[in-house]
Design an enzyme around this catalytic site. Structure first.
Site, PDB file in Angstrom:
ATOM      1  CD  GLN A   1       9.467  10.033  -3.989  1.00 59.23           C
ATOM      2  OE1 GLN A   1      10.592   9.573  -4.074  1.00 59.23           O
ATOM      3  NE2 GLN A   1       9.165  11.245  -4.383  1.00 59.23           N
ATOM      4  CD  GLU A   2       5.178   4.829  -8.339  1.00 59.76           C
ATOM      5  OE1 GLU A   2       4.381   3.874  -8.307  1.00 59.76           O
ATOM      6  OE2 GLU A   2       5.985   5.018  -9.262  1.00 59.76           O
TER       7      GLU A   2
ATOM      8  CD  GLN B   1     -23.244   9.616  25.625  1.00 64.12           C
ATOM      9  OE1 GLN B   1     -24.454   9.394  25.693  1.00 64.12           O
ATOM     10  NE2 GLN B   1     -22.398   9.232  26.570  1.00 64.12           N
TER      11      GLN B   1
END
Length: 143
Positions: A40-41, A78
């Protein structure tokens, strides 16, 4: 691992006295206390990386739409389109990996290896996108 600006250090407590009322668990058993899930961390780091990169790209796109060179918005050139597309590709790939990892986490099936892969691929990719987008805006402002 994680955020490069996060302070990480080794802590050492020698001859520290803790009143009995303040002791959590059993003395000498600290590593058995419930801890946050590493997976989860790692997802938290990936979420932060992707969201910061996406925000930086949005700011850069907005800036290039408003910034003019030779009487033309920089966003219409571009090279600007190629660079923006390359940045978005990286963040979209990281987002797709993150979405899959979050779904697996919700189902309780996210492995530590998959979480590490999501973090290790999204953090550098998104950090690069963020710094490129931020540098594009600041370099153009300086001219």
């Amino acid at each position: 691992m994680g955020c490069k600006v996060q302070d990480t250090a080794e802590l050492s407590f020698v001859d520290v006295r803790v009143p009995a009322a303040n002791v959590l668990g059993t003395e000498g058993e600290a590593f058995r206390l419930p801890r946050p899930q590493p997976s989860q961390e790692r997802l938290t780091v990936a979420v932060g990386s992707v969201s910061q990169a996406r925000s930086a790209i949005v700011a850069a796109i907005d800036y290039t739409k408003n910034r003019k060179a030779f009487g033309t918005p920089v966003a219409s050139f571009q090279n600007t389109k190629f660079r923006t597309g390359r940045l978005l590709d990286g963040v979209e790939a990281a987002q797709a990996m993150l979405d899959r990892a979050v779904a697996l986490h919700v189902e309780g099936e996210l492995s530590a290896a998959d979480a590490a892969r999501v973090e290790s691929s999204s953090a550098p990719r998104c950090s690069s996108a963020w710094s490129t987008a931020a540098c594009s805006c600041s370099a153009a402002t300086a001219t």
